[in-house]
Design a protein around this motif. Sequence first.
Motif, PDB file in Angstrom:
ATOM      1  N   MET A   1       0.819  -1.196   0.000  1.00 13.20           N
ATOM      2  CA  MET A   1       0.000   0.000   0.000  1.00 13.20           C
ATOM      3  C   MET A   1       0.860   1.255   0.000  1.00 13.20           C
ATOM      4  N   ALA A   2       1.976   1.213   0.738  1.00 17.29           N
ATOM      5  CA  ALA A   2       2.865   2.379   0.795  1.00 17.29           C
ATOM      6  C   ALA A   2       3.440   2.694  -0.577  1.00 17.29           C
ATOM      7  N   ASP A   3       3.703   1.638  -1.377  1.00 28.14           N
ATOM      8  CA  ASP A   3       4.240   1.850  -2.713  1.00 28.14           C
ATOM      9  C   ASP A   3       3.246   2.628  -3.578  1.00 28.14           C
ATOM     10  N   ILE A   4       1.985   2.266  -3.524  1.00 34.37           N
ATOM     11  CA  ILE A   4       0.961   2.961  -4.305  1.00 34.37           C
ATOM     12  C   ILE A   4       0.853   4.416  -3.863  1.00 34.37           C
ATOM     13  N   VAL A   5       0.887   4.663  -2.549  1.00 30.31           N
ATOM     14  CA  VAL A   5       0.807   6.034  -2.030  1.00 30.31           C
ATOM     15  C   VAL A   5       1.998   6.849  -2.532  1.00 30.31           C
ATOM     16  N   ASN A   6       3.203   6.272  -2.502  1.00 33.30           N
ATOM     17  CA  ASN A   6       4.383   6.972  -3.004  1.00 33.30           C
ATOM     18  C   ASN A   6       4.270   7.277  -4.487  1.00 33.30           C
ATOM     19  N   ARG A   7       3.747   6.336  -5.241  1.00 32.41           N
ATOM     20  CA  ARG A   7       3.581   6.556  -6.681  1.00 32.41           C
ATOM     21  C   ARG A   7       2.579   7.675  -6.948  1.00 32.41           C
ATOM     22  N   VAL A   8       1.464   7.678  -6.229  1.00 31.82           N
ATOM     23  CA  VAL A   8       0.455   8.718  -6.430  1.00 31.82           C
ATOM     24  C   VAL A   8       1.010  10.084  -6.031  1.00 31.82           C
ATOM     25  N   ARG A   9       1.758  10.149  -4.936  1.00 29.47           N
ATOM     26  CA  ARG A   9       2.389  11.419  -4.538  1.00 29.47           C
ATOM     27  C   ARG A   9       3.342  11.912  -5.616  1.00 29.47           C
ATOM     28  N   ARG A  10       4.154  11.019  -6.118  1.00 29.27           N
ATOM     29  CA  ARG A  10       5.102  11.414  -7.166  1.00 29.27           C
ATOM     30  C   ARG A  10       4.368  11.872  -8.422  1.00 29.27           C
ATOM     31  N   MET A  11       3.279  11.182  -8.752  1.00 29.10           N
ATOM     32  CA  MET A  11       2.480  11.541  -9.910  1.00 29.10           C
ATOM     33  C   MET A  11       1.890  12.939  -9.761  1.00 29.10           C
ATOM     34  N   ASN A  15       4.606  18.286 -12.830  1.00 27.65           N
ATOM     35  CA  ASN A  15       3.962  19.473 -13.389  1.00 27.65           C
ATOM     36  C   ASN A  15       3.819  19.273 -14.891  1.00 27.65           C
ATOM     37  N   ARG A  16       2.746  18.639 -15.288  1.00 33.50           N
ATOM     38  CA  ARG A  16       2.545  18.301 -16.691  1.00 33.50           C
ATOM     39  C   ARG A  16       1.158  18.757 -17.141  1.00 33.50           C
ATOM     40  N   ARG A  17       1.064  18.975 -18.455  1.00 36.46           N
ATOM     41  CA  ARG A  17      -0.234  19.343 -19.033  1.00 36.46           C
ATOM     42  C   ARG A  17      -1.137  18.115 -19.088  1.00 36.46           C
ATOM     43  N   HIS A  23       3.375  10.178 -18.875  1.00 39.40           N
ATOM     44  CA  HIS A  23       4.321  10.224 -17.756  1.00 39.40           C
ATOM     45  C   HIS A  23       3.662   9.746 -16.469  1.00 39.40           C
ATOM     46  N   ARG A  24       2.419  10.170 -16.253  1.00 40.50           N
ATOM     47  CA  ARG A  24       1.701   9.778 -15.039  1.00 40.50           C
ATOM     48  C   ARG A  24       1.429   8.274 -15.010  1.00 40.50           C
ATOM     49  N   VAL A  25       1.008   7.725 -16.130  1.00 41.60           N
ATOM     50  CA  VAL A  25       0.711   6.291 -16.184  1.00 41.60           C
ATOM     51  C   VAL A  25       1.991   5.483 -16.001  1.00 41.60           C
ATOM     52  N   MET A  26       3.097   5.922 -16.601  1.00 43.02           N
ATOM     53  CA  MET A  26       4.367   5.212 -16.427  1.00 43.02           C
ATOM     54  C   MET A  26       4.795   5.234 -14.964  1.00 43.02           C
ATOM     55  N   THR A  27       4.565   6.350 -14.265  1.00 50.58           N
ATOM     56  CA  THR A  27       4.879   6.432 -12.841  1.00 50.58           C
ATOM     57  C   THR A  27       3.996   5.477 -12.053  1.00 50.58           C
ATOM     58  N   LEU A  28       2.750   5.365 -12.426  1.00 46.03           N
ATOM     59  CA  LEU A  28       1.804   4.527 -11.693  1.00 46.03           C
ATOM     60  C   LEU A  28       2.081   3.032 -11.888  1.00 46.03           C
ATOM     61  N   ALA A  36      12.880   5.487  -8.765  1.00 47.49           N
ATOM     62  CA  ALA A  36      12.394   5.862 -10.086  1.00 47.49           C
ATOM     63  C   ALA A  36      11.374   4.818 -10.523  1.00 47.49           C
ATOM     64  N   TYR A  37      10.253   5.267 -11.035  1.00 44.36           N
ATOM     65  CA  TYR A  37       9.181   4.349 -11.428  1.00 44.36           C
ATOM     66  C   TYR A  37       9.058   4.290 -12.949  1.00 44.36           C
ATOM     67  N   ASP A  38      10.183   4.230 -13.641  1.00 40.72           N
ATOM     68  CA  ASP A  38      10.101   4.294 -15.088  1.00 40.72           C
ATOM     69  C   ASP A  38      10.612   3.052 -15.794  1.00 40.72           C
ATOM     70  N   GLY A  39      10.733   1.956 -15.084  1.00 33.20           N
ATOM     71  CA  GLY A  39      11.182   0.721 -15.720  1.00 33.20           C
ATOM     72  C   GLY A  39      10.015  -0.102 -16.219  1.00 33.20           C
ATOM     73  N   VAL A  40      10.244  -0.833 -17.312  1.00 34.07           N
ATOM     74  CA  VAL A  40       9.218  -1.719 -17.852  1.00 34.07           C
ATOM     75  C   VAL A  40       8.903  -2.789 -16.810  1.00 34.07           C
ATOM     76  N   PRO A  41       7.630  -3.030 -16.503  1.00 33.80           N
ATOM     77  CA  PRO A  41       7.286  -4.048 -15.504  1.00 33.80           C
ATOM     78  C   PRO A  41       7.841  -5.417 -15.879  1.00 33.80           C
ATOM     79  N   ARG A  42       8.572  -6.014 -14.955  1.00 38.34           N
ATOM     80  CA  ARG A  42       9.147  -7.339 -15.149  1.00 38.34           C
ATOM     81  C   ARG A  42       9.356  -7.961 -13.776  1.00 38.34           C
TER      82      ARG A  42
END
Length: 194
Positions: A1-11, A15-17, A23-28, A36-42
């Motif tokens: 649960m903490a991981d999801i909260v951290n991802r949502v905070r980072r998202m 500051n994006r349009r 970018h937001r979906v990749m972070t999520l 960093a939350y930008d690696g391909v899920p594996r």
Amino acid sequence: MADIVNRVRRMRRQNRRWYEWGHRVMTLVGREDGGAYDGVPRPRDMWFRHENGRIRTTYNYDDVRAKNDGEWKIFDSQNDGFDVVIGYWPHPNDNGSISRSGLDGRAEQRLFLRWFVWDGLVKAEWLGLRRWLYYKALTSVVEQKVPFTCQATPTSGYSHWHCSLRRKHVGEHRFHNYTWANSGRVKFKPVRNA
């Protein structure tokens, strides 16, 4: 649960349009690598060894480093999760690469199936949904389409560049510092500072 909260905070801090949703979906849904939350899920790499007739497993490299006597084996997911390497983890005196090997016995086969199916397909990739979302978002980030703009692409191999000038504009198309005519080559023409 903490991981999801951290991802949502980072998202939320990004500051994006509104149309830069990728970018937001990749972070999520991306893989978490040291904040960093930008690696391909594996699937996470799994180390294992035989001790006292049982197989000891770990996902923590510190456990391997604490007792690295050359007896650890690894299930390693590489190439964005498309390749799997099975082998012996290198001893500190070796050249640093995994010595590839096969599975030794039914216990290792069952362990591999558990790692591949449960840790990989179910937990890491959500039966393909997480990977699909990640690549859709990555495509959006790379293409950088700005809504309600010209969207023309150059004919000279840069199909992911889209003109960001207003629709029905006069003259050359522009993507950041590059311009092109309808049938011409891409030229570097920096944007002047206002």
